[in-house]
Design a protein around this motif. Structure first.
Motif, short mmCIF file in Angstrom:
data_model
loop_
_atom_site.label_atom_id
_atom_site.label_comp_id
_atom_site.label_asym_id
_atom_site.label_seq_id
_atom_site.Cartn_x
_atom_site.Cartn_y
_atom_site.Cartn_z
N PHE A 33 0.80 -1.23 0.00
CA PHE A 33 0.00 0.00 0.00
C PHE A 33 0.84 1.29 0.00
N ASP A 34 1.65 1.48 1.06
CA ASP A 34 2.32 2.79 1.21
C ASP A 34 3.24 3.11 0.04
N SER A 35 4.04 2.14 -0.40
CA SER A 35 5.02 2.42 -1.47
C SER A 35 4.31 2.83 -2.75
N LEU A 36 3.04 2.49 -2.88
CA LEU A 36 2.29 2.78 -4.10
C LEU A 36 1.42 4.04 -3.95
N GLY A 37 1.55 4.70 -2.80
CA GLY A 37 0.82 5.95 -2.62
C GLY A 37 -0.62 5.79 -2.16
N PHE A 38 -0.98 4.61 -1.64
CA PHE A 38 -2.33 4.46 -1.08
C PHE A 38 -2.41 5.29 0.20
N PRO A 39 -3.43 6.16 0.33
CA PRO A 39 -3.53 6.98 1.55
C PRO A 39 -3.82 6.09 2.78
N PRO A 40 -3.48 6.60 3.97
CA PRO A 40 -3.63 5.79 5.19
C PRO A 40 -5.06 5.30 5.41
N ASP A 41 -6.06 6.06 4.91
CA ASP A 41 -7.45 5.67 5.16
C ASP A 41 -8.07 4.96 3.96
N HIS A 42 -7.26 4.47 3.03
CA HIS A 42 -7.83 3.81 1.85
C HIS A 42 -8.60 2.55 2.26
N PRO A 43 -9.85 2.39 1.75
CA PRO A 43 -10.67 1.25 2.20
C PRO A 43 -10.04 -0.12 1.94
N GLY A 44 -9.19 -0.21 0.90
CA GLY A 44 -8.54 -1.49 0.61
C GLY A 44 -7.67 -2.00 1.75
N ARG A 45 -7.26 -1.08 2.63
CA ARG A 45 -6.39 -1.50 3.74
C ARG A 45 -7.16 -2.16 4.87
N ALA A 46 -8.50 -2.02 4.87
CA ALA A 46 -9.29 -2.49 6.01
C ALA A 46 -9.13 -3.99 6.21
N ARG A 47 -9.24 -4.41 7.45
CA ARG A 47 -9.16 -5.85 7.76
C ARG A 47 -10.36 -6.60 7.19
N SER A 48 -11.41 -5.86 6.83
CA SER A 48 -12.55 -6.53 6.18
C SER A 48 -12.23 -6.89 4.73
N ASP A 49 -11.20 -6.29 4.16
CA ASP A 49 -10.90 -6.50 2.74
C ASP A 49 -9.59 -7.23 2.49
N THR A 50 -8.67 -7.17 3.45
CA THR A 50 -7.31 -7.67 3.24
C THR A 50 -6.95 -8.68 4.31
N TYR A 51 -6.18 -9.69 3.92
CA TYR A 51 -5.72 -10.71 4.87
C TYR A 51 -4.40 -10.28 5.48
N TYR A 52 -4.42 -10.04 6.78
CA TYR A 52 -3.21 -9.62 7.50
C TYR A 52 -2.61 -10.77 8.29
N ILE A 53 -1.25 -10.82 8.31
CA ILE A 53 -0.53 -11.72 9.22
C ILE A 53 -0.35 -10.97 10.54
#
Ligand code: PHE
Length: 445
Positions: free
Chosen positions: A73-93
């Protein structure tokens, strides 16, 4: 807070409270369908690769799916509040580590490596999503990029160098619609600090021709296979169109749509890379384009595969149909469905906890946490695995006086391999209900 380690493809990663990857998804991290001989995903990869030959393009097909949140996300310029980052959308370790949601996660690393003027990355990617015949929590993408370097092109003239390379590409004779102006003041501005309009237009022209040639290759193969097998197949001339799009890491940006079998299909996203990526990668004099394409949808189209779950099947009735195609792409033929087993659908209705308040979209505040429809989808997948075909929101209702909200989901159970017994389906459905209540605090009606 670290809870315990998790091992993925032989490497251990610390888990924390962000961890949200079910075992069934973890088990897919070692499958690498894009490299499995004669698998339709792998065949599709090879067809696309054939349009981006070496030595200009290097292929990277073995990058690990675990990347940092920064890379994805960050290296590609996704803002901190971008919905794609949410735990509802992304699998986090853990908070800083995740299963890549797209192959663009490798752009920064590859732009910095400067190993070749172009590259392709094919890989498995992971997203929490809905359940239907074209969505699966794991799918595959191919990312491609091409760069030119101001420091090494003759006279530093990027536009001339790009047009010279464009002139070396083959042509095609399909109809291309490209109605939008190349720049859009807010969403897709010219990167005035870094290059001229003429340079961006040259890069865009090279990008567009390269990708048009790629889709012509795929779709003419799909047509040829369909024509061979189905005398009623209407072989309309291929048409493509460029549509303005937005990505945080390209400007300008486009999506490419292809008119195929009566529909406009969105097949890829692309654009002129944001210069910040090259600068941050330590290659400020380099500029160029990037694209990303989903392999599963293309493979479904190419072979007329009706259900994305089939890719994960180890059933010989599926896999044997593609034997030998890798070695000889002219052997490509359509998938012939084997017996289709009956589906059984069941509804589940529940009240959201009374503390819930609708917060727009699919999000509702539940017990102070965010509840998302994807959580319902995941619980159903967790119980039913590949025997759930489709889940739809059948109905929702707010009680007129209490304001409490009720949801009804319709779950379609169907195995690709055999007929399910009533008892099996009933048992699964009971477990789904119990797990929804336990995990989400909903009240089953
Ligand atoms: N990564 C983007 C996606 O998954 C696609 C993309 C790749 C767009 C490269 C532009 C450039 O949607």
């Amino acid at each position: 807070k670290v809870t315990s380690n998790i091992t993925i493809n032989g490497k251990a990663f610390p888990r924390d409270s962000w961890f949200n990857v079910p075992d069934k998804v973890l088990a897919h991290t070692s499958r690498k369908l894009h490299l499995q001989k004669d698998h339709p995903i792998s065949i599709t990869r090879q067809i696309l690769e054939s349009k981006f030959p070496g030595p200009t393009y290097h292929y990277h097909n073995d990058f690990d799916p675990v990347v940092s949140t920064y890379e994805n996300f960050d290296s590609l310029g996704f803002p901190p509040d971008h919905p794609g980052r949410a735990r509802s959308d992304t699998y986090y370790i853990n908070k800083d580590t995740l299963l890549r949601t797209h192959t663009s996660a490798h752009e920064a690393q590859l732009f910095g490596a400067r190993a070749s003027p172009g590259y392709l990355v094919s890989a498995d990617v992971y997203r929490r999503d809905e359940v239907d015949r074209s969505h699966y929590p794991v799918f595959h993408q191919m990312e491609g990029a091409r760069v030119w370097d101001r420091a090494t092109v003759p006279n530093g003239d990027i536009a001339a160098a790009v047009y010279a390379d464009l002139a070396k590409l083959p042509t095609h004779d399909i109809e291309v619609e490209d109605p939008h102006p190349p720049f859009h003041a807010e969403r897709n501005p010219l990167q005035t600090d870094h290059h001229s309009a003429a340079e961006a237009e040259a890069i865009a022209a090279h990008l567009k021709r390269s990708l048009e040639l790629m889709v012509v290759e795929v779709f003419s193969r799909a047509q040829a296979a369909a024509r061979l097998q189905d005398p009623d197949f209407v072989d309309e001339p291929l048409r493509v169109r460029w549509v303005e799009a937005y990505f945080p890491f390209t400007s300008p940006s486009w999506e490419l749509e292809v008119y195929y079998a009566g529909d406009w299909l969105e097949v890829l996203g692309c654009g002129v890379s944001k210069q910040e990526l090259h600068i941050n990668a330590g290659a400020p004099s380099q500029l160029g384009w990037a694209f990303g394409i989903g392999l599963d949808r293309i493979a479904m189209l190419l072979f007329q595969i009706p259900d994305i779950r089939l890719f994960w099947s180890s059933d010989a009735r599926f896999l044997d149909q593609f034997a030998g195609v890798s070695g000889d792409l002219s052997k490509l033929k359509l998938f012939v469905p084997f017996s289709r087993h009956p589906s059984c659908y069941k509804d589940v209705s529940f009240w959201l906890p009374s503390t819930s308040s609708a917060a727009g979209g699919n999000d509702m505040a539940v017990r102070g946490q965010n509840f998302h429809e994807n959580d319902v989808m995941e619980i159903i997948r967790e119980v039913a695995g590949d025997t759930v075909e489709d889940v739809t929101l059948a109905d929702q209702y707010s009680h007129p006086t209490t304001g409490r909200k009720s949801m009804c989901y319709r779950i379609s159970y169907r195995s690709l391999e055999r007929t399910l017994t009533n008892k099996e389906t009933n048992d699964m459905h009971l477990r789904v209900k119990a797990l929804l209540a336990a995990r989400l605090g909903v009240m089953i009606r």
